[in-house]
Every structure is written in C-alpha cells, then in structure tokens.
Design a protein around this motif. Structure first.
Motif, PDB file in Angstrom:
ATOM      1  N   ASP A 127     -48.437   9.700  -0.008  1.00  0.00           N
ATOM      2  CA  ASP A 127     -47.897   9.406   1.309  1.00  0.00           C
ATOM      3  C   ASP A 127     -49.046   9.544   2.291  1.00  0.00           C
ATOM      4  O   ASP A 127     -49.395  10.643   2.699  1.00  0.00           O
ATOM      5  CB  ASP A 127     -46.764  10.390   1.636  1.00  0.00           C
ATOM      6  N   GLN A 128     -49.655   8.435   2.632  1.00  0.00           N
ATOM      7  CA  GLN A 128     -50.870   8.425   3.441  1.00  0.00           C
ATOM      8  C   GLN A 128     -50.679   7.435   4.589  1.00  0.00           C
ATOM      9  O   GLN A 128     -51.221   6.343   4.584  1.00  0.00           O
ATOM     10  CB  GLN A 128     -52.068   8.040   2.562  1.00  0.00           C
ATOM     11  N   GLU A 129     -49.870   7.833   5.547  1.00  0.00           N
ATOM     12  CA  GLU A 129     -49.546   6.947   6.661  1.00  0.00           C
ATOM     13  C   GLU A 129     -50.520   7.053   7.816  1.00  0.00           C
ATOM     14  O   GLU A 129     -50.560   6.192   8.679  1.00  0.00           O
ATOM     15  CB  GLU A 129     -48.139   7.267   7.176  1.00  0.00           C
ATOM     16  N   GLY A 130     -51.254   8.119   7.868  1.00  0.00           N
ATOM     17  CA  GLY A 130     -52.100   8.395   9.017  1.00  0.00           C
ATOM     18  C   GLY A 130     -51.426   9.432   9.893  1.00  0.00           C
ATOM     19  O   GLY A 130     -50.244   9.746   9.726  1.00  0.00           O
ATOM     20  N   GLY A 131     -52.174   9.990  10.829  1.00  0.00           N
ATOM     21  CA  GLY A 131     -51.614  11.047  11.680  1.00  0.00           C
ATOM     22  C   GLY A 131     -51.285  12.273  10.852  1.00  0.00           C
ATOM     23  O   GLY A 131     -52.038  12.655   9.949  1.00  0.00           O
ATOM     24  N   ILE A 132     -50.131  12.887  11.118  1.00  0.00           N
ATOM     25  CA  ILE A 132     -49.769  14.110  10.396  1.00  0.00           C
ATOM     26  C   ILE A 132     -49.352  13.838   8.955  1.00  0.00           C
ATOM     27  O   ILE A 132     -49.327  14.742   8.139  1.00  0.00           O
ATOM     28  CB  ILE A 132     -48.670  14.917  11.126  1.00  0.00           C
ATOM     29  N   VAL A 133     -49.028  12.597   8.634  1.00  0.00           N
ATOM     30  CA  VAL A 133     -48.654  12.251   7.262  1.00  0.00           C
ATOM     31  C   VAL A 133     -49.879  11.670   6.563  1.00  0.00           C
ATOM     32  O   VAL A 133     -50.048  10.467   6.447  1.00  0.00           O
ATOM     33  CB  VAL A 133     -47.468  11.256   7.238  1.00  0.00           C
ATOM     34  N   SER A 134     -50.747  12.551   6.147  1.00  0.00           N
ATOM     35  CA  SER A 134     -52.003  12.173   5.483  1.00  0.00           C
ATOM     36  C   SER A 134     -52.228  13.121   4.314  1.00  0.00           C
ATOM     37  O   SER A 134     -52.995  14.068   4.405  1.00  0.00           O
ATOM     38  CB  SER A 134     -53.170  12.244   6.475  1.00  0.00           C
ATOM     39  N   ARG A 135     -51.532  12.867   3.225  1.00  0.00           N
ATOM     40  CA  ARG A 135     -51.542  13.778   2.083  1.00  0.00           C
ATOM     41  C   ARG A 135     -52.912  13.892   1.410  1.00  0.00           C
ATOM     42  O   ARG A 135     -53.171  14.873   0.733  1.00  0.00           O
ATOM     43  CB  ARG A 135     -50.510  13.338   1.041  1.00  0.00           C
ATOM     44  N   LEU A 136     -53.752  12.886   1.572  1.00  0.00           N
ATOM     45  CA  LEU A 136     -55.052  12.916   0.904  1.00  0.00           C
ATOM     46  C   LEU A 136     -56.217  13.003   1.881  1.00  0.00           C
ATOM     47  O   LEU A 136     -57.314  12.545   1.609  1.00  0.00           O
ATOM     48  CB  LEU A 136     -55.209  11.686   0.001  1.00  0.00           C
ATOM     49  N   SER A 137     -55.964  13.582   3.039  1.00  0.00           N
ATOM     50  CA  SER A 137     -57.045  13.783   4.023  1.00  0.00           C
ATOM     51  C   SER A 137     -57.265  15.278   4.194  1.00  0.00           C
ATOM     52  O   SER A 137     -56.402  15.953   4.760  1.00  0.00           O
ATOM     53  CB  SER A 137     -56.663  13.163   5.360  1.00  0.00           C
ATOM     54  N   PRO A 138     -58.374  15.799   3.773  1.00  0.00           N
ATOM     55  CA  PRO A 138     -59.408  15.204   2.954  1.00  0.00           C
ATOM     56  C   PRO A 138     -58.958  15.114   1.499  1.00  0.00           C
ATOM     57  O   PRO A 138     -57.981  15.756   1.166  1.00  0.00           O
ATOM     58  CB  PRO A 138     -60.572  16.165   3.117  1.00  0.00           C
ATOM     59  N   PRO A 139     -59.624  14.380   0.672  1.00  0.00           N
ATOM     60  CA  PRO A 139     -60.960  13.838   0.784  1.00  0.00           C
ATOM     61  C   PRO A 139     -61.043  12.507   1.545  1.00  0.00           C
ATOM     62  O   PRO A 139     -62.125  12.120   1.949  1.00  0.00           O
ATOM     63  CB  PRO A 139     -61.396  13.645  -0.668  1.00  0.00           C
ATOM     64  N   LEU A 140     -59.937  11.799   1.730  1.00  0.00           N
ATOM     65  CA  LEU A 140     -60.009  10.553   2.498  1.00  0.00           C
ATOM     66  C   LEU A 140     -60.146  10.871   3.979  1.00  0.00           C
ATOM     67  O   LEU A 140     -59.680  11.912   4.448  1.00  0.00           O
ATOM     68  CB  LEU A 140     -58.754   9.700   2.274  1.00  0.00           C
ATOM     69  N   TYR A 143     -56.185  -1.635  10.298  1.00  0.00           N
ATOM     70  CA  TYR A 143     -55.807  -0.249   9.998  1.00  0.00           C
ATOM     71  C   TYR A 143     -55.306  -0.168   8.549  1.00  0.00           C
ATOM     72  O   TYR A 143     -55.737   0.686   7.771  1.00  0.00           O
ATOM     73  CB  TYR A 143     -54.714   0.187  10.972  1.00  0.00           C
ATOM     74  N   GLY A 144     -54.396  -1.060   8.192  1.00  0.00           N
ATOM     75  CA  GLY A 144     -53.842  -1.075   6.845  1.00  0.00           C
ATOM     76  C   GLY A 144     -54.889  -1.383   5.793  1.00  0.00           C
ATOM     77  O   GLY A 144     -54.891  -0.807   4.703  1.00  0.00           O
ATOM     78  N   ARG A 145     -55.788  -2.306   6.088  1.00  0.00           N
ATOM     79  CA  ARG A 145     -56.845  -2.657   5.160  1.00  0.00           C
ATOM     80  C   ARG A 145     -57.757  -1.456   4.912  1.00  0.00           C
ATOM     81  O   ARG A 145     -58.102  -1.136   3.771  1.00  0.00           O
ATOM     82  CB  ARG A 145     -57.670  -3.839   5.684  1.00  0.00           C
ATOM     83  N   GLU A 146     -58.131  -0.767   5.990  1.00  0.00           N
ATOM     84  CA  GLU A 146     -58.993   0.417   5.844  1.00  0.00           C
ATOM     85  C   GLU A 146     -58.314   1.494   5.020  1.00  0.00           C
ATOM     86  O   GLU A 146     -58.921   2.072   4.108  1.00  0.00           O
ATOM     87  CB  GLU A 146     -59.351   0.959   7.235  1.00  0.00           C
ATOM     88  N   GLN A 147     -57.040   1.756   5.312  1.00  0.00           N
ATOM     89  CA  GLN A 147     -56.289   2.756   4.569  1.00  0.00           C
ATOM     90  C   GLN A 147     -56.150   2.333   3.104  1.00  0.00           C
ATOM     91  O   GLN A 147     -56.334   3.138   2.186  1.00  0.00           O
ATOM     92  CB  GLN A 147     -54.915   2.931   5.219  1.00  0.00           C
ATOM     93  N   GLY A 148     -55.837   1.078   2.871  1.00  0.00           N
ATOM     94  CA  GLY A 148     -55.655   0.567   1.510  1.00  0.00           C
ATOM     95  C   GLY A 148     -56.934   0.617   0.690  1.00  0.00           C
ATOM     96  O   GLY A 148     -56.914   0.980  -0.491  1.00  0.00           O
TER      97      GLY A 148
END
Length: 175
Positions: free
Chosen positions: A126-139, A165-170
């Motif tokens: 679940d990596q939506e950005g903002g507070i929902v960023s399960r893999l940040s870090p390492p992403l 935004y979506g392309r970068e996240q993907g």
C-alpha cells in the motif's frame, strides 16, 4: 510465536515464584501455562498437517490468499507448496532493508514458486504517498496525491502531473 514464548517464560517465572511462596494463585498460573502449551501444540499440529498435505484442493484454495509475514523462513514452505497466492509487503518487512534486499527476498520466493511449477506470486503493498507509504523507506516518500488538487492547475496540467506521479511511484515499486 514470540508471544507464546514470552507468555511461557513469564508463566514459568511467576510459577517459580509462587512455588517458593505458596499462594492461592498457583492454580491460575498452572492453568495459564497448560493452556499456553496446549495452544502452541495445537498450532504446531495444524501447521504440520497443512504443510504435509499436498493435494490440488489445498493449492486451489491457497491461490486465493495474499498474506503478510513476519519472517521469510516461515513463508518459504507456504510459497513453495502453493498454499498462498501472494504476499503483502509492509514497513515491517522493509525496516532496515534496502530496495535490493527486498528485491532479493521477493526473487527468492519467486524462484521457489518457479521450481515448484507454480504461477508467480502476486506481490502487493500500500504505497499511495503521504501517510500511506508502507515502503518509505527504502522507497522515496512522496507527498499525498491529494496535494496536486490543492494547486491551481488546469485540468490538463493536473492530469499530466497525476500521471507523472503515478509513473514515478510505479517505477519505484517495479524496481
């Protein structure tokens, strides 16, 4: 498993104290210890039963499960026997790891599937950005997508920024 071990340790320690100084709580502590042991035995028995069963019906059911995990070694038999169809990667799994570490772990699980002649695992997060960023870090952490809506952008600019935004996240997730 950690909780069971801790409960057993605490129960045994408390029981040792009570055995030195008899009190009315001894029976309760013995009951806790026995229930904990029974629960652990029951879990281990069911686990061995499921892992020892290699029927197509179990595989058919397993392909519908996407599971989170604590330790990779617990996941390997489930993955190699087709008892799960996918994994959910969270901050818990990513903590202290690099993207390369995660890629290696996922690659190992995919290799187990391939060796068993099974379809590739579905890998989710679940990596939506903002507070929902399960893999940040390492992403890299991104701002919430809703932040784009707060900017004064034309409809086409908003669409282009959202797509970028979506392309970068993907791309980060694919890597």
């Amino acid at each position: 498993q950690f909780e069971t071990a801790l409960l057993l340790l605490l129960s045994a320690g408390a029981m040792a104290l009570y055995l030195r100084r008899p009190r009315s709580g001894e029976r309760l502590l013995v009951a806790i210890l026995l229930l904990t042991l029974w629960g652990e035995f029951s879990f281990r028995y069911r686990q061995a039963s499921v892992l020892g069963n290699d029927t197509s019906a179990v595989r058919q059911l397993g392909q519908h499960f996407v599971v989170g995990y604590d330790r990779l070694e617990e996941l390997r038999p489930l993955v190699s026997k087709g008892l799960v169809g996918g994994i959910f990667v969270t901050q818990h799994n990513a903590r202290g790891k690099t993207s390369a570490d995660l890629r290696r772990e996922i690659g190992e699980l995919q290799a187990l599937r391939q060796a068993a002649g099974l379809l590739a695992l579905i890998v989710t997060t679940d990596q939506e950005g903002g507070i929902v960023s399960r893999l940040s870090p390492p992403l890299a952490k991104q701002p919430p997508l809703a932040a784009l809506a707060e900017e004064k952008l034309s409809r086409s600019e908003l669409g282009a920024r959202a797509e970028a935004y979506g392309r970068e996240q993907g791309q980060a997730l694919a890597a």
